[in-house]
Structures are given as C-alpha cells and as structure tokens.
Design a protein around this motif. Structure first.
Motif, PDB file in Angstrom:
ATOM      1  N   VAL A 113       7.879   1.825  10.626  1.00  0.00           N
ATOM      2  CA  VAL A 113       7.336   2.076   9.283  1.00  0.00           C
ATOM      3  C   VAL A 113       8.483   2.145   8.272  1.00  0.00           C
ATOM      4  N   LEU A 114       9.576   2.811   8.637  1.00  0.00           N
ATOM      5  CA  LEU A 114      10.745   2.842   7.757  1.00  0.00           C
ATOM      6  C   LEU A 114      11.239   1.431   7.483  1.00  0.00           C
ATOM      7  N   SER A 115      11.227   0.587   8.493  1.00  0.00           N
ATOM      8  CA  SER A 115      11.628  -0.812   8.320  1.00  0.00           C
ATOM      9  C   SER A 115      10.727  -1.515   7.305  1.00  0.00           C
ATOM     10  N   THR A 116       9.432  -1.267   7.392  1.00  0.00           N
ATOM     11  CA  THR A 116       8.491  -1.859   6.438  1.00  0.00           C
ATOM     12  C   THR A 116       8.832  -1.428   5.018  1.00  0.00           C
ATOM     13  N   ILE A 117       9.154  -0.149   4.848  1.00  0.00           N
ATOM     14  CA  ILE A 117       9.487   0.377   3.517  1.00  0.00           C
ATOM     15  C   ILE A 117      10.789  -0.232   2.992  1.00  0.00           C
ATOM     16  N   LEU A 118      11.812  -0.226   3.824  1.00  0.00           N
ATOM     17  CA  LEU A 118      13.124  -0.710   3.381  1.00  0.00           C
ATOM     18  C   LEU A 118      13.159  -2.210   3.156  1.00  0.00           C
ATOM     19  N   ASN A 119      12.349  -2.964   3.897  1.00  0.00           N
ATOM     20  CA  ASN A 119      12.374  -4.425   3.804  1.00  0.00           C
ATOM     21  C   ASN A 119      11.300  -4.992   2.885  1.00  0.00           C
ATOM     22  N   PHE A 120      10.538  -4.147   2.212  1.00  0.00           N
ATOM     23  CA  PHE A 120       9.476  -4.624   1.319  1.00  0.00           C
ATOM     24  C   PHE A 120      10.102  -5.330   0.123  1.00  0.00           C
ATOM     25  N   ALA A 121       9.789  -6.598  -0.047  1.00  0.00           N
ATOM     26  CA  ALA A 121      10.450  -7.435  -1.054  1.00  0.00           C
ATOM     27  C   ALA A 121      10.079  -7.084  -2.492  1.00  0.00           C
ATOM     28  N   ASP A 122       8.877  -6.596  -2.739  1.00  0.00           N
ATOM     29  CA  ASP A 122       8.409  -6.377  -4.104  1.00  0.00           C
ATOM     30  C   ASP A 122       8.534  -4.927  -4.577  1.00  0.00           C
ATOM     31  N   LYS A 123       9.439  -4.168  -3.991  1.00  0.00           N
ATOM     32  CA  LYS A 123       9.568  -2.747  -4.348  1.00  0.00           C
ATOM     33  C   LYS A 123       9.905  -2.527  -5.815  1.00  0.00           C
ATOM     34  N   ASP A 124      10.540  -3.513  -6.463  1.00  0.00           N
ATOM     35  CA  ASP A 124      10.918  -3.358  -7.871  1.00  0.00           C
ATOM     36  C   ASP A 124       9.722  -3.352  -8.807  1.00  0.00           C
ATOM     37  N   GLN A 125       8.542  -3.717  -8.312  1.00  0.00           N
ATOM     38  CA  GLN A 125       7.335  -3.728  -9.137  1.00  0.00           C
ATOM     39  C   GLN A 125       6.718  -2.342  -9.288  1.00  0.00           C
ATOM     40  N   TYR A 126       7.271  -1.346  -8.607  1.00  0.00           N
ATOM     41  CA  TYR A 126       6.696  -0.002  -8.618  1.00  0.00           C
ATOM     42  C   TYR A 126       7.653   0.977  -9.289  1.00  0.00           C
ATOM     43  N   THR A 127       7.082   1.937  -9.982  1.00  0.00           N
ATOM     44  CA  THR A 127       7.864   2.977 -10.642  1.00  0.00           C
ATOM     45  C   THR A 127       7.695   4.260  -9.833  1.00  0.00           C
ATOM     46  N   ILE A 128       8.714   4.585  -9.070  1.00  0.00           N
ATOM     47  CA  ILE A 128       8.681   5.766  -8.212  1.00  0.00           C
ATOM     48  C   ILE A 128       9.411   6.893  -8.954  1.00  0.00           C
TER      49      ILE A 128
ATOM     50  N   GLN B  42      21.678   4.362   7.021  1.00  0.00           N
ATOM     51  CA  GLN B  42      22.597   4.084   5.935  1.00  0.00           C
ATOM     52  C   GLN B  42      21.857   3.466   4.751  1.00  0.00           C
ATOM     53  N   ARG B  43      21.003   2.473   5.006  1.00  0.00           N
ATOM     54  CA  ARG B  43      20.236   1.844   3.923  1.00  0.00           C
ATOM     55  C   ARG B  43      19.297   2.842   3.274  1.00  0.00           C
ATOM     56  N   ALA B  44      18.655   3.675   4.077  1.00  0.00           N
ATOM     57  CA  ALA B  44      17.702   4.641   3.540  1.00  0.00           C
ATOM     58  C   ALA B  44      18.402   5.654   2.644  1.00  0.00           C
ATOM     59  N   SER B  45      19.598   6.074   3.023  1.00  0.00           N
ATOM     60  CA  SER B  45      20.303   7.071   2.220  1.00  0.00           C
ATOM     61  C   SER B  45      20.774   6.489   0.895  1.00  0.00           C
ATOM     62  N   CYS B  46      20.868   5.166   0.798  1.00  0.00           N
ATOM     63  CA  CYS B  46      21.277   4.514  -0.443  1.00  0.00           C
ATOM     64  C   CYS B  46      20.073   4.041  -1.259  1.00  0.00           C
ATOM     65  N   SER B  47      18.884   4.148  -0.713  1.00  0.00           N
ATOM     66  CA  SER B  47      17.681   3.657  -1.359  1.00  0.00           C
ATOM     67  C   SER B  47      17.264   4.548  -2.511  1.00  0.00           C
ATOM     68  N   GLU B  48      16.623   3.947  -3.525  1.00  0.00           N
ATOM     69  CA  GLU B  48      16.106   4.725  -4.641  1.00  0.00           C
ATOM     70  C   GLU B  48      14.886   5.541  -4.225  1.00  0.00           C
ATOM     71  N   VAL B  49      14.165   5.076  -3.233  1.00  0.00           N
ATOM     72  CA  VAL B  49      12.937   5.750  -2.818  1.00  0.00           C
ATOM     73  C   VAL B  49      13.224   6.849  -1.820  1.00  0.00           C
TER      74      VAL B  49
ATOM     75  N   ASP C  64       0.828  -1.211   0.000  1.00  0.00           N
ATOM     76  CA  ASP C  64       0.000   0.000   0.000  1.00  0.00           C
ATOM     77  C   ASP C  64       0.863   1.262   0.000  1.00  0.00           C
ATOM     78  N   ILE C  65       1.927   1.239   0.783  1.00  0.00           N
ATOM     79  CA  ILE C  65       2.818   2.397   0.854  1.00  0.00           C
ATOM     80  C   ILE C  65       3.449   2.666  -0.513  1.00  0.00           C
ATOM     81  N   TYR C  66       4.004   1.627  -1.139  1.00  0.00           N
ATOM     82  CA  TYR C  66       4.634   1.806  -2.445  1.00  0.00           C
ATOM     83  C   TYR C  66       3.626   2.211  -3.510  1.00  0.00           C
ATOM     84  N   GLN C  67       2.417   1.646  -3.449  1.00  0.00           N
ATOM     85  CA  GLN C  67       1.383   2.005  -4.416  1.00  0.00           C
ATOM     86  C   GLN C  67       1.033   3.488  -4.308  1.00  0.00           C
ATOM     87  N   LEU C  68       0.883   3.972  -3.054  1.00  0.00           N
ATOM     88  CA  LEU C  68       0.558   5.385  -2.856  1.00  0.00           C
ATOM     89  C   LEU C  68       1.708   6.303  -3.245  1.00  0.00           C
ATOM     90  N   ILE C  69       2.941   5.907  -2.933  1.00  0.00           N
ATOM     91  CA  ILE C  69       4.095   6.722  -3.344  1.00  0.00           C
ATOM     92  C   ILE C  69       4.116   6.848  -4.865  1.00  0.00           C
TER      93      ILE C  69
END
Length: 159
Positions: free
Chosen positions: A83-98, A117-124, A64-69
């Motif tokens: 919540v940040l953990s949920t975002i960073l650990n979401f396995a299917d993030k590659d299915q969304y175009t942010i 550190q992970r968040a600063s390297c994240s595409e999202v 839901d978070i990735y869909q809304l983003i």
C-alpha cells in the motif's frame, strides 16, 4: 492463520496504538488494512476509545487514497508495504492538495529501505514508524523512531 482474541489481547493492542503510535481524538484514520485481520492490530478499539474518526478505503487505488487524504483530512493510517508503494508511486499526486501531515505505520513485512527514505522525503508522508516483528494480538509494537525523536534524545544516550 488462526488468531484467538481475548479481552487482554484487545486492550493491550488498543493501548499500544494509543501509547506508541500516539493516537488521539484529533486523528482521522484511513483504514487500508482489513479491520478483521487480527482485529486490525487493535486499531478499531483504540481509535474508537480515543474518539478518533474512522475512514474506510474500499480498494487500494492511488487516486482513491489521495482523494480521501485530501477530502477527509487523514492524519493516520496503517498499511502493508504494498500500500505504501501504491502511495509513493502514484503518478498524479500533484493533482491533490494535502493539508495534513499523515503518519503512516508500515507492518506485515519489512519495507525496503528505499521506501522509508522516499517516504520520509515525501510531502504526504512525514513519519513512517515500522511495526517490526509479529503484529498478532498481544504482541507489542517495535517502532523505528522518527528523526526528531533521535535528535531530541541523542544527548541522553551519549553520556
């Protein structure tokens, strides 16, 4: 926890959002924390005052978070480390175009250094300011500056 809100608390927290978290009329906030919790740290008033868009998340679910983003073009969100953990650990993030680069603010508890550190390297997530200490009404935000801030102002601190 009991919280007493006054007009002073509300406008100071709203101003903190606008000044320190750089909220503008172009922002589209994804609400991941309850707006009633200490008045959402002043966010509802700040975003409304600036003419920004509120997008409400019904439950903390990664899809839901990735869909809304993706669909709502989210640019900003405040959240607890869980919540940040949920975002960073979401396995299917590659299915969304942010297409936006959301700024995420983490507070309520200090996030582990590995999250930042992970968040600063994240595409999202491109910037994760950490609101340190109490975020109760009337308290100022303590912000961990983004790397670009450090680089830009390092020459002023060195002498």
């Amino acid at each position: 926890k009991g919280v007493m809100l006054t007009h002073r608390n509300v406008y100071i927290n709203a101003y903190n959002f606008i000044a320190h978290l750089r909220v503008s009329h172009e922002d589209r906030e994804l609400w991941t924390l309850p707006m009633f919790h200490a008045n959402g740290w002043g966010g509802p008033f700040a975003l409304t005052a600036m003419g920004a868009t509120h997008v409400v998340l019904r439950a903390v679910i990664g899809a839901d978070i990735y869909q809304l983003i993706q669909d709502e073009k989210i640019t900003f969100a405040c959240m607890a480390p869980a919540v940040l953990s949920t975002i960073l650990n979401f396995a299917d993030k590659d299915q969304y175009t942010i297409k936006t680069k959301p700024r995420f603010v983490v507070a309520g508890a200090p996030p582990p250094a590995a999250f930042i550190q992970r968040a600063s390297c994240s595409e999202v997530v491109i910037a994760v300011p950490v609101a340190a200490g109490s975020v109760s009404p009337g308290s100022p935000f303590g912000i961990v500056p983004r790397p670009s801030f450090d680089a830009k102002y390092a020459r002023h601190r060195s002498g």
